[in-house]
Design an enzyme around this catalytic site. Structure first.
Site, PDB file in Angstrom:
ATOM      1  N   CYS A   7       3.052   8.209   2.330  1.00  0.00           N
ATOM      2  CA  CYS A   7       3.291   7.137   3.304  1.00  0.00           C
ATOM      3  C   CYS A   7       3.519   5.863   2.500  1.00  0.00           C
ATOM      4  CB  CYS A   7       2.100   6.989   4.242  1.00  0.00           C
ATOM      5  SG  CYS A   7       2.277   5.662   5.464  1.00  0.00           S
ATOM      6  N   CYS A  66      -2.713  -3.493  14.485  1.00  0.00           N
ATOM      7  CA  CYS A  66      -2.349  -3.136  13.111  1.00  0.00           C
ATOM      8  C   CYS A  66      -2.833  -4.202  12.135  1.00  0.00           C
ATOM      9  CB  CYS A  66      -0.828  -2.972  13.017  1.00  0.00           C
ATOM     10  SG  CYS A  66      -0.229  -2.663  11.343  1.00  0.00           S
ATOM     11  N   CYS A 104       2.022  -6.612  15.708  1.00  0.00           N
ATOM     12  CA  CYS A 104       1.329  -5.651  16.568  1.00  0.00           C
ATOM     13  C   CYS A 104      -0.178  -5.888  16.487  1.00  0.00           C
ATOM     14  CB  CYS A 104       1.677  -4.226  16.156  1.00  0.00           C
ATOM     15  SG  CYS A 104       3.432  -3.854  16.292  1.00  0.00           S
ATOM     16  N   CYS A 143      -3.120   1.328   7.988  1.00  0.00           N
ATOM     17  CA  CYS A 143      -2.112   0.438   7.421  1.00  0.00           C
ATOM     18  C   CYS A 143      -2.636  -0.990   7.267  1.00  0.00           C
ATOM     19  CB  CYS A 143      -0.879   0.444   8.319  1.00  0.00           C
ATOM     20  SG  CYS A 143       0.467  -0.545   7.695  1.00  0.00           S
ATOM     21  N   CYS A 182       3.910  -7.969   7.372  1.00  0.00           N
ATOM     22  CA  CYS A 182       4.805  -7.559   8.452  1.00  0.00           C
ATOM     23  C   CYS A 182       4.889  -8.683   9.472  1.00  0.00           C
ATOM     24  CB  CYS A 182       4.296  -6.280   9.118  1.00  0.00           C
ATOM     25  SG  CYS A 182       5.385  -5.670  10.438  1.00  0.00           S
ATOM     26  N   GLU A 198       0.824  -1.205   0.000  1.00  0.00           N
ATOM     27  CA  GLU A 198       0.000   0.000   0.000  1.00  0.00           C
ATOM     28  C   GLU A 198       0.859   1.256   0.000  1.00  0.00           C
ATOM     29  OE1 GLU A 198      -3.679  -1.734   2.730  1.00  0.00           O
ATOM     30  OE2 GLU A 198      -2.286  -0.260   3.555  1.00  0.00           O
TER      31      GLU A 198
END
Length: 370
Positions: free
Chosen positions: A93, A107, A104, A322, A100, A79
């Site tokens: 951004c 997220c 987290c 995100c 990832c 993205e």
């Protein structure tokens, strides 16, 4: 590129012309490079690729924020976001990884897991495409933040190479390029010794090890004391402040006692706290804090001499958080694949029925043909 065009019998300056078309004018087709000979355009088409990003989905917010999901050459999704501000800033951004591995809890990207590192070129291209599009509107990309998908410092070499290219080729000042991290201590210390003056942002979000470990697994490896120690060393070496990111969660890390704890941790440090109400995701039950809690939190931090501001929320009417658009695009892909498989199965079943009907109608002919 100069060597390539010269190997084709073209003058060296053709390389500069090609780069002007790509970097300054943002063309996505060799046919649009009007000042190149047709023979050269054909050679470029046959032997090179013009970028690696294919836009699979785009959303535009009523505030002007543009969010895109790009497919890479191997089908992986990433993205990028372009955020316009009333003061004239235009901030990109960008992503450093597909998926990832930091996990987290709040997220959407962390919820999907790690896919792969992006190359320096794939990272740079995200900023380059947006920069070229802005130039076509007589605007300018002013800031780049590595706060898209992925943990930038886990892909350190490629991120630094891309950041340097953004600085030198797109003309964005190093201090307007922000590299974010969940807190990989050795890489923070390595970044402190880099000659480029990039800005460091650290995702903190909790003021105790127990609280932070519950939502950010990285804290079990590098706890808050180690992380803040590295940040203090970073400021001592570079002379630059650290920005701490804080997603404010209702009834959780927005409470007065948390603000007091954070104020005590950061008192005297050269830093700034950037606070934004949580962007909700499907995999996390937390809700964004209300404006009253936000103002109270900032006031408490300021009583400790810790500067804090509320980040303007952008794209709240679209999937701007995100990983959110990637999740939606992946669901669309899966639905399309399922529909295609169902269609193929249906066609095979219809063909089978036709064959059976043919056998029943003319059994002798069928055996003869066999």
């Amino acid at each position: 590129l100069e060597e390539l065009v010269q190997s084709w019998g073209q003058p060296k300056y053709r390389a500069k012309q090609i780069l002007e078309w790509v970097l300054d004018k943002g063309v996505r087709s060799y046919d649009d490079m009007a000042n190149l000979p047709k023979a050269l355009r054909q050679l470029l088409e046959e032997h090179t690729t013009l970028g690696s990003l294919t836009c699979e989905a785009e959303q535009i917010s009523k505030d002007g924020t543009t969010k895109r999901a790009y497919a890479l050459a191997d089908g992986s999704l990433i993205e990028s976001v372009l955020m316009p501000y009333q003061d004239g800033r235009r901030t990109a951004c960008i992503s450093s990884q597909a998926g990832c591995g930091m996990g987290c809890k709040f997220c959407a990207t962390g919820q999907m897991g790690f896919v792969r590192h992006l190359s320096a070129t794939e990272i740079f291209e995200q900023a380059q495409v947006l920069s070229a599009e802005l130039q076509q509107r007589d605007e300018r990309l002013s800031n780049v933040v590595f706060m898209g998908m992925g943990e930038p410092l886990a892909n350190y070499d490629n991120v630094l190479e891309a950041a340097r290219r953004i600085n030198t080729e797109l003309g964005i000042g190093a201090r307007h390029i922000t590299i974010s991290t969940v807190g990989i201590v050795p890489k923070i210390l390595k970044l402190a010794r880099e000659p480029s003056q990039f800005t460091l942002a650290v995702s903190l979000h909790e003021a105790t090890d127990e609280g932070r470990s519950s939502i950010m697994p990285i804290n079990r490896r590098y706890n808050i004391d180690e992380l803040l120690g590295a940040c203090r060393e970073y400021t001592a070496i570079t002379g630059r402040r650290v920005t701490f990111e804080w997603a404010l969660i209702h009834g959780s890390n927005d409470q007065p006692q948390v603000a007091h704890g954070l104020g005590k941790l950061l008192k005297g440090m050269k830093c700034h706290v950037n606070i934004i109400p949580l962007n909700p995701t499907q995999g996390f039950l937390g809700k964004p804090a209300n404006p009253t809690s936000l103002k109270r939190f900032i006031s408490i931090l300021e009583s400790y001499g810790v500067p804090a501001t509320s980040r303007v929320r952008r794209g709240i009417d679209i999937d701007a958080g995100c990983g959110q658009l990637t999740q939606k695009t992946e669901r669309t892909r899966k639905a399309a694949r399922a529909e295609g498989e169902a269609g193929r199965e249906g066609e095979a079943e219809r063909n089978l029925v036709k064959e059976k009907a043919k056998d029943q109608k003319d059994p002798a002919g069928t055996h003869a043909a066999g």
